[in-house]
Design an enzyme around this catalytic site. Structure first.
Site, short mmCIF file in Angstrom:
data_model
loop_
_atom_site.label_atom_id
_atom_site.label_comp_id
_atom_site.label_asym_id
_atom_site.label_seq_id
_atom_site.Cartn_x
_atom_site.Cartn_y
_atom_site.Cartn_z
N ASP A 6 0.86 -1.18 0.00
CA ASP A 6 0.00 0.00 0.00
C ASP A 6 0.90 1.24 0.00
O ASP A 6 1.63 1.48 0.96
CB ASP A 6 -0.88 -0.03 1.26
N ASP A 104 -2.44 2.19 -6.42
CA ASP A 104 -1.44 2.23 -5.35
C ASP A 104 -1.52 1.06 -4.40
O ASP A 104 -0.96 1.13 -3.31
CB ASP A 104 -1.61 3.54 -4.57
N GLU A 105 -2.21 0.01 -4.77
CA GLU A 105 -2.40 -1.10 -3.84
C GLU A 105 -2.32 -2.43 -4.56
O GLU A 105 -2.90 -2.58 -5.64
CB GLU A 105 -3.79 -0.96 -3.22
#
Length: 345
Positions: A6, A104-105
């Site tokens: 993350d 973003d993960e």
DNA sequence: AATTCATTATCAC
DNA sequence: CTAACGGTGATAATGAATT
């Protein structure tokens, strides 16, 4: 063995990297606050802005009231997408079995990559280092026996954290976490669970008081998942890329409107955008869905299905406008938001 | 009876 | 004092319409 990656306040961090003068001061990425009159929300903000109480998802007008002196930047998807690609190239180097949750993960399945948690931790460290060296960005990593544990672990030590939870530690680790930390439990489910158990501030261990049958009766499939998650069990797979099933656009007017011309004009525009994006997919569509939100925030959808055809602007517009006008004429109230979506065949 | 369609609800990010 | 509230996409539940 699963790793959850993350990025730390991703959009804000990228903007700080591109423009170091933003560093050390509150920075909010999201809708235009328009001196407090903006209608959007905060996408991401840096930690300085969080000190003012600003959070992702907060109304931009509220953020502006808490901190009008912050820097407000629009969402530069193009930029974040490029950076995201670079990060996923690094991810791919770790394991071919990964899942892109968002820009973003990511979840990475380490089962075939390492033998034990010690090695997994090493992978986590090297992943963090690679991302920092190559992109000058920090992230938080969680490692656990399944996706849920990995995800909760990555939150543990943000920003720039690395948390490893061995299976023997799972139950102790999750038991005191708030139920909202369970992926799939949102505000509505939390509220219902509080009513069921007669108190608030519920922890994951409190959910064990509910039987599997009780949870299924109340929440269906999600309830069954919750039963297992409360016990540290999550059998969901780290799934790689799936084909897009639908694609759409929606826009909120700067001010609510009843002007048919404006509504039709806007609908034409978003239809055009959707057809453009749908054509790139080179796939047939079988349904057009329109969305209309009125000033009281009540939202309606209307949809029409047909034999799959190649998407065109005319088709999407013609099918959609018919549904939309029917709704609008029936409700005859100011419109806040319009949207159109296509489902692929 | 099984499948598809239409609509709403909920969630994640 | 309170409310304020995007955009994109997925999945599930439910009931009606079709096959």
């Amino acid at each position: 063995m699963i790793l959850h990656l993350d990025m730390d306040c991703f959009f804000a961090q990228v903007e700080e990297r591109e423009n170091p003068r933003f560093k050390g001061k509150p920075l909010v990425v999201g809708a235009d606050p328009k001196s407090g009159k903006g209608r959007g929300v905060v996408s991401t903000c840096n930690y300085e802005a969080r000190k003012f109480g600003i959070q992702s998802g907060m109304a931009i007008s509220k953020a502006y009231k808490s901190c009008s002196q912050a820097t407000y930047l629009p969402v530069n998807k193009e930029l974040y997408s490029r950076v995201s690609e670079n990060i996923f190239r690094i991810v791919e180097g770790v394991s071919k079995i990964y899942e892109r949750v968002s820009f973003d993960e990511a979840y990475i399945d380490l089962s075939k990559v390492v033998k034990n948690y010690k090695e997994a931790e090493k992978i986590g460290e090297s992943l963090k280092k690679l991302i920092f060296r190559q992109e000058n960005l920090t992230c938080s990593v969680g490692i656990g026996e399944n996706k849920m544990v990995a995800k909760i672990a990555s939150e543990e030590d943000k920003p720039d954290g690395l948390t490893v939870i061995k299976p023997s530690q799972t139950l102790k680790f999750i038991s005191k976490k708030p139920i909202r930390d369970i992926p799939g439990i949102g505000p509505k489910t939390e509220n219902k669970l509080e009513k069921l158990l007669g108190r608030s501030n519920l922890k994951i261990k409190d959910l064990k008081a509910l039987s599997k049958k009780q949870l299924i009766d109340e929440f269906g499939k999600k309830g069954e998942d919750t039963y297992f998650k409360a016990r540290g069990k999550d059998r969901s797979k780290v799934g790689s890329e799936n084909k897009t099933k639908s694609l759409g656009r929606e826009v909120t007017f700067d001010e609510n409107t009843t002007d048919p011309e404006e509504i039709i004009y806007t609908f034409k525009n978003i239809s055009k955008e959707v057809s453009g994006l749908a054509e790139i997919e080179k796939r047939k569509i079988k349904t057009v869905v329109v969305v209309c939100r009125f000033e009281e925030f009540d939202t309606y959808t209307r949809q029409i299905s047909f034999d799959p055809v190649q998407p065109t602007e005319e088709l999407i517009y013609k099918k959609g406008i018919k549904l939309l006008l029917r709704l609008f004429l029936k409700k005859a109230r100011p419109v806040r938001l319009l949207g159109v979506r296509v489902l692929f065949g």
